[in-house]
Design a protein around this motif. Structure first.
Motif, short mmCIF file in Angstrom:
data_model
loop_
_atom_site.label_atom_id
_atom_site.label_comp_id
_atom_site.label_asym_id
_atom_site.label_seq_id
_atom_site.Cartn_x
_atom_site.Cartn_y
_atom_site.Cartn_z
N ALA A 124 18.98 10.19 60.18
CA ALA A 124 18.99 10.35 58.25
C ALA A 124 17.54 10.88 57.64
CB ALA A 124 19.58 8.94 57.64
N VAL A 125 16.58 10.53 57.78
CA VAL A 125 15.68 10.82 56.69
C VAL A 125 15.16 12.39 57.17
CG1 VAL A 125 13.12 10.89 56.00
CG2 VAL A 125 14.53 8.65 56.54
N HIS A 157 24.71 13.08 68.37
CA HIS A 157 25.94 12.43 69.13
C HIS A 157 25.79 12.81 70.56
CE1 HIS A 157 29.56 10.45 67.88
NE2 HIS A 157 30.33 11.35 68.47
N HIS A 158 25.93 14.00 70.71
CA HIS A 158 25.54 13.84 72.20
C HIS A 158 24.86 13.36 73.23
CE1 HIS A 158 26.54 15.59 76.44
NE2 HIS A 158 25.23 15.99 76.59
N GLU A 159 23.89 13.60 72.23
CA GLU A 159 22.93 12.05 73.14
C GLU A 159 23.11 11.08 72.82
OE1 GLU A 159 19.26 13.54 70.95
OE2 GLU A 159 19.00 14.88 72.21
N ALA A 160 23.98 10.26 71.38
CA ALA A 160 24.28 9.22 71.25
C ALA A 160 24.99 8.53 72.62
CB ALA A 160 24.20 8.87 70.09
N LEU A 229 31.81 0.73 72.65
CA LEU A 229 30.80 1.50 72.24
C LEU A 229 30.65 2.66 71.25
CD1 LEU A 229 27.43 1.34 72.85
CD2 LEU A 229 27.62 1.86 75.11
N GLY A 230 31.49 3.49 72.52
CA GLY A 230 32.25 4.87 72.24
C GLY A 230 32.50 4.69 70.48
N GLY A 231 33.52 4.06 70.46
CA GLY A 231 33.63 3.63 69.37
C GLY A 231 32.32 3.61 68.28
N ASP A 236 29.52 5.11 63.80
CA ASP A 236 28.41 5.49 62.82
C ASP A 236 28.11 6.95 62.60
OD1 ASP A 236 27.28 3.29 62.03
OD2 ASP A 236 26.19 2.81 64.47
N HIS A 237 28.45 7.56 63.59
CA HIS A 237 28.45 9.10 62.75
C HIS A 237 28.52 10.16 61.99
CE1 HIS A 237 28.06 13.49 64.37
NE2 HIS A 237 29.24 13.44 64.41
N ASN A 238 29.99 9.29 61.29
CA ASN A 238 30.15 9.38 60.39
C ASN A 238 29.47 9.30 58.89
OD1 ASN A 238 33.05 10.33 61.78
ND2 ASN A 238 33.37 8.06 61.04
N PHE A 239 28.49 8.96 59.03
CA PHE A 239 27.87 8.68 57.98
C PHE A 239 26.71 10.02 57.89
CE2 PHE A 239 23.15 6.81 56.31
CZ PHE A 239 24.19 5.86 55.65
#
Length: 288
Positions: A124-125, A157-160, A229-231, A236-239
């Protein structure tokens, strides 16, 4: 909490219905350790073979995420909008020089230090600072900046999602590994074909426990965990998408208040602050 309730309910309904129908647990209890060793051990081995160290570590950490849920809560979204408001307001009112002190050394920034949870999230930072740094370097085309941000978000997102994908693959393989364990049980049974029918029946029942365990673990435990986990990762990606929305709106020339309002409109409904709540949060911030 609901995940724990679900696991308890899963075992209660499956084994409870089996017992109520007259099934005996002796065969399952006797065969379960050997079958779990074969299926679980082979599953773990296949998991280690098919994934990198990074994905393996992320998957182990992902089990905590499954039960804890999304990292970012409603208060975090308000804090993010407040943080972005301060940064964009500083850039508009005091200029690039004043902003550089915050984006070059965010760990020393008085703005970032107000929101420690966000400040401790490295992506984020970096995402905020790198984008603002591009703006200070006269990259002022909103479409170019938005495209660059989108690529960063896609990569992150892909890596996460590597951990969720690895769990899904494990879930897909468990039924087949259950069949492997069952076939080994049948081979063992065929080697004792001269035994009485009662003994053979017990041995065949034990072999079928392998098939049961593989399917049960795949569709009752590992598969739903991978989905969960995917959900959570998607939530969290929306943040980070809010960061993109606010900074692109700022680059279009909007005032800081308008930019964060555009960002507020993109916050997931479950966490979205009302206009009045955000207005109150911004009004209570001291001038930077």
């Amino acid at each position: 909490m609901f995940q724990i309730i679900g696991i308890v309910l899963l075992f209660a309904m499956v084994f409870g219905s089996y017992i109520m129908a007259g099934g005996k647990m002796d065969v399952i209890i006797h065969a379960a350790p050997h079958e779990l060793m074969a299926i679980g051990g082979a599953g773990v081995a296949a998991f280690l073979i098919g994934n990198s160290v990074t994905v393996i570590k992320a998957t182990l950490g992902g089990f905590g995420t499954i039960f804890k849920g999304p990292k970012w809560k409603a208060q975090d979204y308000r804090d993010l909008l407040s943080l972005l408001f301060l940064l964009t307001k500083t850039m508009k009112s005091k200029g690039v020089i004043a902003l550089e002190a915050h984006i070059e050394k965010p760990h020393e920034s008085t703005i970032f230090s107000r929101y420690p949870k966000i400040a401790h999230d490295h992506f984020a930072v970096d995402f905020i600072c790198d984008t603002l740094r591009m703006m200070t370097m006269n990259l002022e085309d909103p479409h170019q900046v938005e495209d660059a941000m989108e690529k960063q978000l896609e990569k992150h997102h892909h890596e996460a999602h590597g951990a969720a994908h690895a769990l899904t693959q494990l879930s897909d393989g468990l039924p087949a590994l259950g069949i492997v364990a069952a076939v080994l049980g049948v081979i063992k049974t065929m080697g004792s074909i001269t035994e009485p029918p009662a003994v053979l029946g017990t041995m065949i029942g034990g072999a079928l426990v392998g098939t049961f365990m593989g399917v049960f673990m795949a569709y009752g435990l590992v598969g739903p965990m991978a989905t969960r986990l995917g959900g959570v990762l998607d939530e969290d990606h929306n943040f980070y998408k809010i960061i993109q929305a606010v900074l692109v709106a700022h680059l279009h020339g909007n005032a800081a208040q308008i930019s964060v309002e555009i960002g507020r409109g993109n916050v997931p409904s479950a966490y979205q602050p009302s206009f009045a709540e955000l207005e109150e949060a911004l009004s209570q911030m001291p001038n930077e």
